[in-house]
Design a protein around this motif. Structure first.
Motif, PDB file in Angstrom:
ATOM      1  N   VAL A  77       6.102  60.753  67.689  1.00  0.00           N
ATOM      2  CA  VAL A  77       5.147  61.412  66.816  1.00  0.00           C
ATOM      3  C   VAL A  77       3.707  61.234  67.278  1.00  0.00           C
ATOM      4  CG1 VAL A  77       5.101  59.441  65.215  1.00  0.00           C
ATOM      5  CG2 VAL A  77       4.380  61.697  64.428  1.00  0.00           C
ATOM      6  N   GLU A 112       7.424  67.542  60.963  1.00  0.00           N
ATOM      7  CA  GLU A 112       8.005  66.955  59.757  1.00  0.00           C
ATOM      8  C   GLU A 112       7.391  65.607  59.384  1.00  0.00           C
ATOM      9  OE1 GLU A 112      12.202  66.771  60.403  1.00  0.00           O
ATOM     10  OE2 GLU A 112      12.462  68.958  60.276  1.00  0.00           O
ATOM     11  N   ASP A 113       6.807  64.920  60.357  1.00  0.00           N
ATOM     12  CA  ASP A 113       6.232  63.604  60.085  1.00  0.00           C
ATOM     13  C   ASP A 113       4.760  63.774  59.727  1.00  0.00           C
ATOM     14  OD1 ASP A 113       5.347  60.994  59.994  1.00  0.00           O
ATOM     15  OD2 ASP A 113       6.489  60.360  61.750  1.00  0.00           O
ATOM     16  N   ARG A 115       2.858  61.640  57.941  1.00  0.00           N
ATOM     17  CA  ARG A 115       2.152  60.403  57.601  1.00  0.00           C
ATOM     18  C   ARG A 115       0.727  60.430  58.157  1.00  0.00           C
ATOM     19  NH1 ARG A 115       5.654  55.994  60.333  1.00  0.00           N
ATOM     20  NH2 ARG A 115       6.059  57.761  61.722  1.00  0.00           N
ATOM     21  N   ASP A 118       0.051  54.726  59.764  1.00  0.00           N
ATOM     22  CA  ASP A 118       1.234  53.876  59.828  1.00  0.00           C
ATOM     23  C   ASP A 118       0.793  52.473  60.228  1.00  0.00           C
ATOM     24  OD1 ASP A 118       4.342  53.636  60.113  1.00  0.00           O
ATOM     25  OD2 ASP A 118       3.535  52.778  61.963  1.00  0.00           O
ATOM     26  N   THR A 160       8.211  69.892  52.243  1.00  0.00           N
ATOM     27  CA  THR A 160       8.053  68.525  52.740  1.00  0.00           C
ATOM     28  C   THR A 160       8.317  67.553  51.609  1.00  0.00           C
ATOM     29  OG1 THR A 160       6.519  66.941  53.758  1.00  0.00           O
ATOM     30  CG2 THR A 160       5.568  68.537  52.251  1.00  0.00           C
ATOM     31  N   HIS A 162       6.490  64.789  51.603  1.00  0.00           N
ATOM     32  CA  HIS A 162       5.306  63.936  51.755  1.00  0.00           C
ATOM     33  C   HIS A 162       4.095  64.541  51.041  1.00  0.00           C
ATOM     34  CE1 HIS A 162       2.755  60.944  53.801  1.00  0.00           C
ATOM     35  NE2 HIS A 162       1.876  61.926  53.920  1.00  0.00           N
TER      36      HIS A 162
END
Length: 265
Positions: A77, A112-113, A115, A118, A160, A162
């Motif tokens: 990612v 899709e990620d 975030r 992290d 999503t 998120h």
């Protein structure tokens, strides 16, 4: 080997004991690192600074841009999400290739990620980093502004799990507002890209508010403020730029938001 941490602390002075091509190759490799200090504070910070200072030739910038594009399909990612930042710096420096745009578009809506930060990888920020490039492309004369407006709403409406939490909505709102300053946009161009949101919100799911709905509403609220007050774009020498279709865009955003929060407006 170059001491990259010291180079950054010493003002980003370009080393004279290695060729520029060799330096770029090493920094590009460091951009893949899962260590946020190596990737973000060193590789990205140094490359972006040198690009902004004109250290690289146009040929070198094109080669670097070409090297970033395959990273949109990388399995890691942090590799994917730092590619648009470098492309943004390159395009902002005046080097653009039309072939860079479609791979970016495909990645941005499909990532899709989402975030923001992290604990181990540091800043990932796919939505925000992609928004920065979207806004720069939205201001570029070789890119159709409607194409970027549709990309922005497409990213927001993609299902999503998120909910954005690290100011991504503001970054994307700014990018959309910057794109809306393009004077060739008609009233229809400046508003009809919001129709997919209007249709989606008119058929709410029975199980509650989906994260993408929350993300879209928050971004549109940020956009509304910028459309109402004007925006300072990088090409505008710090001058407040007005959205040509200000009233029409505000009315359309209000129409969309009212579907979800009729008590708000």
């Amino acid at each position: 080997m170059t001491d990259w941490a010291r180079l950054r602390d010493d003002g980003y002075v370009v080393p004279e004991d290695r060729s520029v091509d060799e330096l770029v190759a090493e920094l590009a490799g460091m951009l893949r690192s899962p260590d946020p200090t190596v990737r973000d504070r060193q590789a990205y910070a140094i490359l972006a600074t040198w690009i902004g200072r004109g250290v690289f030739s146009d040929h070198q910038l094109r080669a670097l841009g070409d090297a970033m594009v395959p990273r949109f399909g990388d399995s890691e990612v942090q590799v994917r999400t730092f590619a648009p930042l470098i492309l943004d710096a390159i395009v902002s420096a005046g080097v653009f290739e039309a072939s860079w745009v479609p791979p970016f578009e495909r990645w941005y809506v499909a990532e899709e990620d989402l975030r923001g930060y992290d604990a181990k990888l540091g800043w990932l920020h796919a939505v925000a980093h992609g928004a920065d490039l979207l806004g720069t492309l939205g201001l570029h004369s070789a890119v159709e502004p409607v194409q970027m407006l549709r990309l922005g709403i497409g990213r927001l409406l993609t299902p999503t799990g998120h909910v954005l939490r690290d100011m991504e909505d503001d970054r994307l709102g700014y990018a959309l507002a910057a794109t809306l300053t393009r004077t060739e946009l008609t009233d229809a161009d400046a508003t009809e890209w919001l129709d997919p949101a209007l249709r989606a919100f008119s058929n709410p799911p029975a199980e509650g508010i989906a994260p993408e709905v929350t993300n879209t509403i928050r971004t549109l609220r940020a956009l509304y403020v910028l459309v109402d007050h004007g925006i300072r774009v990088p090409t505008g020498a710090g001058i407040l730029t007005r959205i040509p279709q200000r009233d029409a865009v505000k009315a359309k955003i209000t129409e969309v938001i009212r579907v979800v929060t009729p008590y708000y407006l």
